[in-house]
Design an enzyme around this catalytic site. Sequence first.
Site, short mmCIF file in Angstrom:
data_model
loop_
_atom_site.label_atom_id
_atom_site.label_comp_id
_atom_site.label_asym_id
_atom_site.label_seq_id
_atom_site.Cartn_x
_atom_site.Cartn_y
_atom_site.Cartn_z
N LYS A 54 0.18 10.51 2.20
CA LYS A 54 -1.03 10.27 2.99
C LYS A 54 -0.73 9.57 4.32
O LYS A 54 -1.53 9.64 5.24
CB LYS A 54 -2.03 9.45 2.18
CG LYS A 54 -1.54 8.06 1.83
CD LYS A 54 -2.48 7.39 0.86
CE LYS A 54 -1.77 6.25 0.16
NZ LYS A 54 -2.39 5.88 -1.10
N LYS A 90 9.95 -1.10 3.95
CA LYS A 90 8.72 -1.48 4.64
C LYS A 90 8.92 -2.60 5.64
O LYS A 90 8.11 -2.78 6.54
CB LYS A 90 7.65 -1.90 3.62
CG LYS A 90 7.11 -0.73 2.83
CD LYS A 90 5.76 -1.05 2.22
CE LYS A 90 5.17 0.20 1.58
NZ LYS A 90 3.98 -0.09 0.79
N LYS A 100 7.95 14.16 0.07
CA LYS A 100 6.81 13.97 -0.81
C LYS A 100 5.49 14.21 -0.09
O LYS A 100 5.38 13.89 1.10
CB LYS A 100 6.82 12.51 -1.29
CG LYS A 100 6.89 12.36 -2.78
CD LYS A 100 7.04 10.91 -3.18
CE LYS A 100 5.81 10.08 -2.88
NZ LYS A 100 5.82 8.77 -3.56
#
Length: 332
Positions: free
Chosen positions: A198, A112, A195
């Site tokens: 969203k 991140k 995966k």
Amino acid sequence: MSRVFSGVKPTADVPHLGNYIGAFRHWVSLQEQHECFFCVVDLHSLTVPWDPKTLSLRSRQTAASLIASGIDPERSTLFLQSEVPEHTELSWFLTCIARMGELSRMTQFKDKSRNDKGEAIGTGLYMYPVLMAADVLAYRADLVPVGDDQRQHLELMRNIADRFNRTFGETFPVPAPFIAEAGARIMSLDDPSRKMDKSSSRPNNLVWMNDKPDIVRKKISGAVTDSGTEIKRAEDKPAISNLLAIYSAVGGSSVEQLEQEYAGKGYGDFKSDLAEALVEFLDPFRARYEEILDDPAQLDKLLDGGADVAREAARETMKIVREAVGLRRPSR
Ligand code: TRP
């Protein structure tokens, strides 16, 4: 009876099918046999830039979607993290025993923060796993259902709990991860090597829990398939294996039963039956979700009640922690 704790970030207004199958579904069954605390971890969502205008609504929507998924607020404690200040208080104690080395090794932090220059990386992002440890340890929980991607955070949490115990005396159970079997990881409909996600820019990669029937049918019929014709779970059939996992999770038959049922049939039949099973499964979720959000006063009441129970349990722990670290005045 073990004590279970898990948390979910309020990052979208509704969860997607992967969140339900990979996480909430297990939470729902855990509440049958355990004392459960389920927490909307709104403070964790502040570790990346956020919109103050939608934060609180998102948290409520996330709580509503947990209830619509089958979390029973009468039986489990459902609450918002920011309403129990003990999480942040304990987080400080744990910060003081956590180490730069172990936090720097967290792959989620590395991923991140990859695009930020060292000097500009948010400290919150760095401390994320310590707050997460505090979430669980504040309740002295034994069991933590999480996705595979949280394995490393759980390991860190266990090290911190163990270090605390060795330094200040036995205080916390060292919590065990509960990670559902590999098949429970739901992949993207358009790319079974990734995966269901969203944050992806490909809207057809996922099914939202409140997608309307026609959208669901369209997404399933557009889902990629593998070469060959057989409906079988196999290493070299990642797309069909994923659709089988979804079908099994929402339709109630095992993958083996589905394989038998569809022996000799084609992808077309299989997909259209899957779409109908999914529509039927999502219908009650959508109705319940809307019903809950239509009655904000009732939702408030539930969340207030949950925060009261959680605060009481966490306060109990903090008394022990303060004592253990030497912050209690001898005269009290
Ligand atoms: N980090 C978890 C996730 O992204 C969310 C989380 C925060 C959590 N605190 C927790 C999960 C405590 C389990 C226990 O999924």
